[in-house]
Design an enzyme around this catalytic site. Structure first.
Site, short mmCIF file in Angstrom:
data_model
loop_
_atom_site.label_atom_id
_atom_site.label_comp_id
_atom_site.label_asym_id
_atom_site.label_seq_id
_atom_site.Cartn_x
_atom_site.Cartn_y
_atom_site.Cartn_z
N GLU A 84 0.82 -1.23 0.06
CA GLU A 84 -0.08 0.05 0.08
C GLU A 84 0.86 1.23 0.07
O GLU A 84 0.70 2.26 1.01
CB GLU A 84 -0.84 0.05 1.40
N GLU A 92 -5.58 -8.33 -0.08
CA GLU A 92 -6.24 -8.11 1.09
C GLU A 92 -7.66 -7.78 0.86
O GLU A 92 -7.82 -7.29 -0.34
CB GLU A 92 -5.57 -7.09 1.93
#
Ligand code: NOJ
Length: 489
Positions: free
Chosen positions: A206, A395
């Site tokens: 991320e 995720e």
């Protein structure tokens, strides 16, 4: 194996429905016969679809002072007053460092065949660079061996935000390209030593969040609020770190090792699925992800990005862009929510992002907007725009209120609702041939949720942080069923 306490018999007992005080025991067979519905068919995922679960080092390991680990920026940050909502730290967290064997059994009980975890850079290089600490990597060797012995494939993330504090002190962390190089050196070192058993490596988790929350809104470590030009420069250094790490991994890992980023891309959804709006969502995807994913996959910053940034554009060289776009083997996508609903601009050109209603629904975390179709459009855009042939959902999951009911169980139907809807959209994607090869639910167990401390719970297993007891929630049974059927349950 079924989870203790969630047996069919037990459900039959609880499922005596109480309608206006009258107890009715439902009979599925009778209901089906009466409705005339066909026997349920489950829409399958492709054969060999990889079902997994995920965690990250700082969120679960604890043991921050053991076996020569150096400090990370998150150790420093959590110990500052007022940064974490419940004033907690991850000094102990899930104590996974000592309990990893039991935690591997939790994965096994789900039937999952893959586990995504991250390596803590400060365990391996306590000072960020220089002399490695062999005891640091030993822990991950033990974990990898334990996973393999239990038939679970390890997927390693090299950077899940726990930068060695020494690099923050020495270089200002990601504000300097020295950190990009240090990351590449660490990546090559680790890859050389684990690629005999680990076949898939994610570089950075991320980028979008770590840059924005760490250097813009100051919600995450290192807690800075920089001007836009510097934020853009930090993002460039993170992208460069990714690219240099890809090169280092290629140079040091065994052949056949696969590598790619794990990004929470800005997900753009056509508000109404018409060809013009779909095109608009694709254009929007390129632009909203221009600082990272687009640069990695195209080797340039888009004209739109540079024009918009103007004087705030990052400083870079053509060699930087070449490194950033080093060929990768897959793209990992963390998918939680829709970021933009768009329609085509006037005359069908460009895109027009629509505002979210103030009442737009969200899950327990107020940033977690509900929009299952994000799970379809994210991989579809990546496959279509950049011809990516291998995608993992690295995720997906949700926080939920997770109250213990009177019988000591956690009936987290809201999490099941969330997962079922997102997985239905993922099934749509794979059934259309979009090359998603696996899915990692976030998270295996409740853990340290960054600045939300332990207040937000994302696990399939409940964790009592006082006793370290792990208890499966009902969503663990749901996921177990999904994995078993290879279909949305
Ligand atoms: C994404 C991050 O990678 C993970 O660390 C975090 O816990 C989840 N989102 C939920 O916020």
């Amino acid at each position: 194996m079924r989870f203790k306490g969630f047996s069919r018999r037990r459900f039959a007992k609880i499922a005596a429905w109480s309608v206006f005080g009258i107890s009715v025991r439902p009979s599925t067979a009778a209901a089906n016969a009466a409705s005339g519905f066909a026997k349920a068919k489950f829409a399958n995922f492709p054969d060999n679809f990889l079902w997994g679960t995920a965690t990250s080092a700082y969120q679960v390991e604890g043991a921050i002072n053991e076996d020569g680990r150096g400090a990370s920026i998150w150790d420093r940050f959590t110990h500052l007053k007022g940064k974490i909502i419940d004033q907690s730290t991850a000094d102990i967290a899930n104590d996974h460092y000592h309990r990893y064997k039991g935690d591997v059994q939790l994965i096994k009980e789900l039937g999952a065949r893959a586990y995504r975890f991250s390596i803590a850079w400060p365990r391996v290089f306590p000072e960020g660079t220089g002399t490695p600490n062999p005891k640091g990597l030993d822990f991950y060797n033990r974990l990898v061996d334990e996973l393999l012995a239990n038939g679970i494939e390890p997927f390693v993330t090299l950077y899940h935000w726990d930068l060695p504090q020494a690099l923050q002190d020495r270089y200002g962390g990601w504000r300097s390209r020295d950190t990009s190089q240090a990351f590449a050196d660490y990546a090559g070192y680790v890859a050389e030593r684990i690629s005999d058993r680990v076949k898939s490596i994610f570089t950075i988790n991320e980028c979008a969040r770590l840059v924005q929350a760490g250097f813009g809104t100051a919600i995450d470590a290192p807690g800075l609020s920089l001007p836009q030009k510097e934020i853009n420069q930090v993002r460039h250094h993170v992208a460069l770190g990714h690219g240099l790490a890809v090169q280092a991994i290629r140079a040091h890992a065994r052949s056949g090792t696969r590598v790619g980023p794990a990004e929470n891309m800005e997900i753009c959804i056509p508000a109404i699925e018409t060809p013009a709006n779909v095109r608009a969502a694709e254009i929007a995807t390129r632009e909203f992800n221009a600082g990272y994913l687009t640069a990695i996959l195209e080797g340039k910053y888009t004209d739109g990005f540079l024009a918009y940034a103007g004087a705030d554009a990052p400083t870079f060289t053509p060699e930087d862009l070449k490194a950033i776009s080093s060929p990768i083997d897959f793209v990992g996508l963390n998918v939680y929510m829709p970021n933009h609903y768009v329609i085509a601009g006037e005359n069908g050109e460009g895109f027009f992002p629509l505002p979210f209603a103030a009442t737009y629904p969200h899950m327990d975390s107020n940033w977690l907007r509900i929009g299952p179709e994000a799970m379809y459009w994210a991989p579809r855009h990546v496959a279509k725009l950049w011809n990516v042939k291998s995608i993992y959902i690295t995720e997906n999951g949700t926080s939920a209120a997770d109250r213990l009911s009177g019988d000591g169980k956690i009936y987290d139907v809201d999490r099941i609702m969330y997962l079922r809807n997102y997985l239905t959209q993922l099934q749509r994607a794979t059934s259309e041939g979009i090359p998603v090869e696996g899915y990692f639910v976030w998270s295996l167990m409740d853990n340290f949720e960054w600045s939300d401390g332990y207040e937000k719970r994302f696990g399939l297993y409940h964790v009592d942080f006082k006793t370290q007891r792990r208890t499966p929630k009902l969503s663990a049974s749901f996921y177990q069923e999904v994995v078993k059927r290879n279909a949305v349950a």
